[in-house]
Design an enzyme around this catalytic site. Structure first.
Site, PDB file in Angstrom:
ATOM      1  N   LYS A  50       0.808  -1.222   0.000  1.00  0.00           N
ATOM      2  CA  LYS A  50       0.000   0.000   0.000  1.00  0.00           C
ATOM      3  C   LYS A  50       0.838   1.267   0.000  1.00  0.00           C
ATOM      4  CE  LYS A  50      -4.109  -1.908   0.134  1.00  0.00           C
ATOM      5  NZ  LYS A  50      -5.096  -1.687  -0.916  1.00  0.00           N
ATOM      6  N   SER A  75      -3.163 -12.269   3.371  1.00  0.00           N
ATOM      7  CA  SER A  75      -3.498 -12.062   1.956  1.00  0.00           C
ATOM      8  C   SER A  75      -2.385 -12.600   1.060  1.00  0.00           C
ATOM      9  CB  SER A  75      -3.771 -10.589   1.660  1.00  0.00           C
ATOM     10  OG  SER A  75      -2.673  -9.788   2.018  1.00  0.00           O
TER      11      SER A  75
END
Lengths: 93, 303
Positions: free
Chosen positions: B41, B258
């Site tokens: 991110k 994830s």
């Protein structure tokens, strides 16, 4: 013995879009089982094929995570509240 | 050099032991957990913040605000500290203690949103806050900001193409905002139209794969184009957990949930491919970010 079980948004489509249901139960495990019995489509999202609750499912009785109490045997008082939330990265309420 | 200069240019690492049962298949993973705030991110957050500053929309009197389940919030908080910006993060109250502590220690503020409403609830709460006081905030809106996929097109996708020497045949990753998938797949398909881009989705709207969305049942990000994927692989939370543990024990890569989902899906995909395929996936963040999660304790300890 009736308890209120709060349903997260992700599961409401499988429970007539209800955010909460009142169910007969004396323990956290009985409350979830009663939910799955009332709404069979929800079962696969909560239980492994062998019948165990999926490991990422967090159940709270009041503010207490049942993993820190007696697990599915954690008692719920009459009129008590059970909350069902996914464990997003191990969080708590 | 400053901390922002460390964003991107992450290594592409081989996962030879996981691929050992797949002769002729090369399995590679982009080690995004090596970004300075610890996740993929950093790329989109940096690009959106810098664009805000350059366009004049983000001025020192504004507060950066966005909804996140964690990693983007951590990235914004790091950027805010480095650039002297106020940051407020809306996230579900059941996000992990580690994430909240990291964000607060960077100096950002957290607004807890209803855990029963998930990431969509955080998204709606931010939109309401911005609508109520629009001049107060700079709202990057990671779910709908085209700079999010654009930076993955310009950086992550280009890096994968260069690091594989153009040999990548399949790209597979999960979709949360879908920025990584959309940007990387566009870049790689421009480089090689035969490349197959596969999206990974949780098997249920109720799941524990942090940072990913079950697109069929949630608010669809504006940057998501459901016609882009050449295929879809579903993974269960349990498969993601198992793959994260396998990564740690067999490859020495301590990655998050994830990442485990991505690797589990990549192995499913690889099992359908012919020798010569080069499969690239993404290791989104570190497993250290999930230490309070009981899934790391599920397996008996190896004495």
């Amino acid at each position: 013995m009736a308890v209120t079980l709060f349903i997260p948004a992700a599961l409401r489509p499988f429970a007539d879009n209800k955010a909460a249901v009142i169910l007969p139960a004396k323990t956290a495990g009985e409350a979830v089982a009663a939910l799955a019995a009332a709404y069979p489509d929800i079962q696969q999202h909560l239980y492994e094929p062998g019948g165990a609750l999926r490991s990422f499912v967090n159940l709270f009785v009041g503010d207490t995570n049942i993993k820190n109490a007696d697990g599915l045997n954690t008692p719920v008082p009459d009129g008590g509240e059970v909350t069902l939330v996914p464990a997003i990265a191990g969080g708590c309420l | 050099m400053c901390i922002l200069d460390l964003v991107g240019h992450t290594p592409l690492i081989r996962l030879p032991k996981l691929a050992a049962a797949l002769p002729g298949i090369t399995l590679l993973a982009k080690a995004e957990f090596l970004n300075p705030s610890g996740s993929v991110k950093d790329r989109a957050a940096k690009a959106m913040i810098l664009e805000g500053i350059q366009s004049g929309r983000l001025t020192p009197d504004k507060t950066v605000i966005d909804a996140t389940s964690g990693n983007t919030g951590i990235a914004y908080a790091m950027l805010g500290a480095a650039l002297g910006l106020r940051v407020v993060i809306y996230m579900p109250a059941n996000a992990s203690r580690e994430r909240k502590r990291i964000i607060r220690n960077y100096g950002a503020r957290i607004v807890d949103t209803d855990p029963m409403e998930g990431s969509d609830g955080a998204f709606r709460a931010v939109r309401a806050a911005v609508a109520a006081d629009p001049d107060r905030y700079f709202y990057p809106d990671q779910y709908n900001n085209p700079i999010n996929p654009q930076t993955h097109y310009e950086t992550t996708g280009r890096e994968i193409w260069e690091q594989t020497g153009g040999a990548v045949t399949h790209f597979i990753t999960g979709t949360g905002t879908s920025g990584t998938f959309m940007g990387v797949s566009r870049r790689l398909k421009e480089e090689n139209p035969a490349l197959r881009a596969i999206a990974v989705q949780p098997d249920s709207p109720f799941h524990g794969i942090e940072g990913t969305k079950h697109m069929a049942s949630t608010i669809k990000p504006g940057i998501w184009d459901e016609t882009r994927p050449d295929g879809l692989v579903t993974v269960s939370t349990e498969e993601a957990y198992a793959a994260a543990r396998l990564l740690a024990r067999s490859e020495g890569v301590f990655a998050g949930i994830s990442s485990g989902g991505n690797v589990a899906a990549a192995l499913k995909l690889a099992g359908t491919l012919s020798a010569g395929a080069v499969v690239v996936t993404v290791l989104c963040d570190s497993g250290a970010r999930y230490l309070s999660d009981p899934f790391w304790e599920d397996e008996p300890c190896c004495e």
